[in-house]
Design an enzyme around this catalytic site. Structure first.
Site, short mmCIF file in Angstrom:
data_model
loop_
_atom_site.label_atom_id
_atom_site.label_comp_id
_atom_site.label_asym_id
_atom_site.label_seq_id
_atom_site.Cartn_x
_atom_site.Cartn_y
_atom_site.Cartn_z
N HIS A 156 -65.75 -8.05 -13.21
CA HIS A 156 -64.90 -8.40 -12.05
C HIS A 156 -63.91 -9.51 -12.40
CE1 HIS A 156 -68.00 -6.29 -9.61
NE2 HIS A 156 -68.82 -6.88 -10.47
N SER A 282 -37.34 -15.94 -23.26
CA SER A 282 -36.68 -15.82 -21.96
C SER A 282 -35.24 -16.30 -22.10
CB SER A 282 -37.43 -16.67 -20.93
OG SER A 282 -36.56 -17.04 -19.88
N LYS A 288 -40.47 -20.28 -23.02
CA LYS A 288 -41.26 -19.06 -22.89
C LYS A 288 -41.47 -18.30 -24.20
CE LYS A 288 -42.82 -17.44 -19.71
NZ LYS A 288 -42.34 -16.63 -18.60
N GLU A 295 -47.05 -5.72 -22.75
CA GLU A 295 -46.69 -5.30 -21.38
C GLU A 295 -46.10 -3.89 -21.39
OE1 GLU A 295 -45.41 -9.31 -19.10
OE2 GLU A 295 -44.35 -8.90 -20.93
#
Ligand code: ARG
Length: 449
Positions: A156, A282, A288, A295
């Site tokens: 979970h 970024s 970043k 992804e």
């Protein structure tokens, strides 16, 4: 535009229809397999007396020179043709003259396209299998390098119990090994056939294959058999669906793995560092370093599922036998193979460049709640009923959380108030990641490779 048909038509085809129906912009990828099928076919025609020796030789030389041009990449598909079959016919006519008009004897594109697509699938299954194997090796190497390291395990997405990092990667190796099996199964279900004609067979006895042609093709892994049911041969796309399903499952596995790595690379987890060469930045935020590769792997699973559903729905209501709808199986098939192959290639490299942040992980393994089950097990091993042990340790955890105390720093009396079997020495021994993973005996140790 040279076509393989036209005699019964009183007018040229409307340009919009030509554009709408053509497939050469994607089926050019099947050129090599189409030519190999034709090489086989002219041997059959010769054997049947439909081509004489000189005609056969001329056609064979012509086809071989097209094959060479495909191999050396000088072959350029021409978009003005309807499909790859028509274009190869045109090239052969240019090379060999009138004799090429005999090539399509006892043959239909309905049969050709199934043969070509199946051959393409066999090749690409092998390529994908090899990539899966290399990726498994890179996961295994990472697991071995980080040997006995433990990490918090989750259910979970809540901390559950410590696990061995080795076992974490082993779980993915198990999944990918099943993926390899699924692909092998799809491979063995593919029966390469020729001789179905358009839907009803042809007047040629397809069992009379030329031995030399058979050997030539078998050396290339091509075991061509006569079709056992022409209707089924030209209208079957089960093999495409099986492969798309196997690739969708692989994509799902790679997506789940990527999701874990995205979490592990976040400051919140901080388990791993992914090499700079495998991250992106970024345009606005200078600090970043983003895991875009992972992804995209996660994102592509949507397209892999879509491709599977696409072909399933396209096939669902088709009357026997061939229907032009089936032309639409190629783009999703090619797309899914490419996605999974590209993913495996980049992930194999990315995982060779993952570093584990051992100190951060060790800090997180200091969370004493991870050992609650081990503490309950200690009571059970000393004859306390599990349900009672569960309640006792649950109360101890609640006390720890409300008092903000570490269990390892609690005094003897404090611990004893929960159960006499809980002593400072015992809890110190049990609240330990190494002790925790070593105490798990139910899973047999796997030896890989
Ligand atoms: N382009 C077609 C396909 O991909 C090849 C077969 C065409 N057959 C036909 N009768 N139009 O399925």
């Amino acid at each position: 535009m040279t076509k393989l048909w036209g005699g019964r038509f009183s007018k040229p085809t409307d340009k919009l229809v030509e554009e709408f129906t053509k497939s050469i912009h994607f089926d050019y990828k099947l050129a090599e397999y189409d030519v190999l099928g034709s090489i086989h076919h002219i041997h059959v025609l010769k054997r049947q007396g439909l081509l004489n020796n000189a005609e056969h030789k001329k056609l064979k030389n012509g086809l071989m020179s097209i094959l060479v041009s495909i191999a050396d990449e000088s072959f350029k598909p021409n978009d003005s043709f309807e499909d790859i079959h028509s274009y190869i016919q045109y090239l052969l006519e240019k090379k060999t003259g009138k004799v090429a008009l005999k090539l399509h004897t006892c043959r239909s594109r309905n049969d050709q396209i199934v043969f070509d697509t199946k051959y393409y699938c066999l090749r690409n299954i092998n390529k994908t299998k090899k990539l899966l194997e290399s990726f498994n090796v890179s996961l295994f190497d990472l697991a071995i390098q980080n040997g006995e390291m433990q990490i918090p395990g989750y259910t979970h997405l809540q901390r559950a119990m410590p696990i061995k990092l080795f076992n974490y990667f082993n779980a993915y190796i198990e999944m990918l090994t099943r993926d390899i099996k699924r692909l092998k199964n799809a491979f063995s279900n593919i029966k390469l056939t020729l001789g179905a004609g358009a839907l009803a067979g042809t007047f040629i006895q397809s069992s009379k294959y030329n031995q030399k042609a058979k050997e030539y093709l078998e050396e290339r892994g091509l075991f061509i058999r006569p079709s056992s049911n022409a209707l089924d041969t030209v209208s079957d796309r089960d093999f495409v669906i099986e492969i798309l399903s196997a690739l969708a499952i692989t994509g799902m596995h790679l997506s789940r793995l990527s999701e874990d790595m995205i979490l592990w690379a976040s400051k919140e987890f901080d388990f791993i560092d992914i090499d700079d060469a495998f991250c992106t930045g970024s345009s606005l935020m200078p600090q970043k370093k983003n895991p875009d590769v992972l992804e995209l792997v996660r994102g592509y699973s949507g397209r892999l599922y879509g491709n599977l559903v696409n072909v399933l729905v396209m096939m669902k209501g088709l009357p026997l036998s061939y229907n032009r709808d089936m032309q639409l199986d190629k783009e999703p098939l090619f797309d899914s193979f490419k996605i999974v192959q590209d993913e495996l290639e980049v992930l194999t490299k990315l995982f060779k460049n993952v570093k584990f942040k051992k100190e951060n992980i060790a800090k997180q393994l200091g969370d004493e709640t991870l050992y609650a089950t081990d503490l309950a097990d200690h009571l059970v091993k000393n004859k306390v009923a599990f349900k009672d042990a569960h309640t006792i340790i649950g109360k101890l955890i609640r006390h720890k959380l409300t008092s903000k105390k570490d269990i390892v720093n609690m005094g003897a009396d404090e611990l004893k108030s929960f159960h006499p079997l809980l002593t400072p020495a015992i809890v110190k021994k049990i609240i330990n990641p190494e002790y925790s993973v070593k105490s798990k005996k139910s899973v047999k140790k796997r030896v890989l490779r």
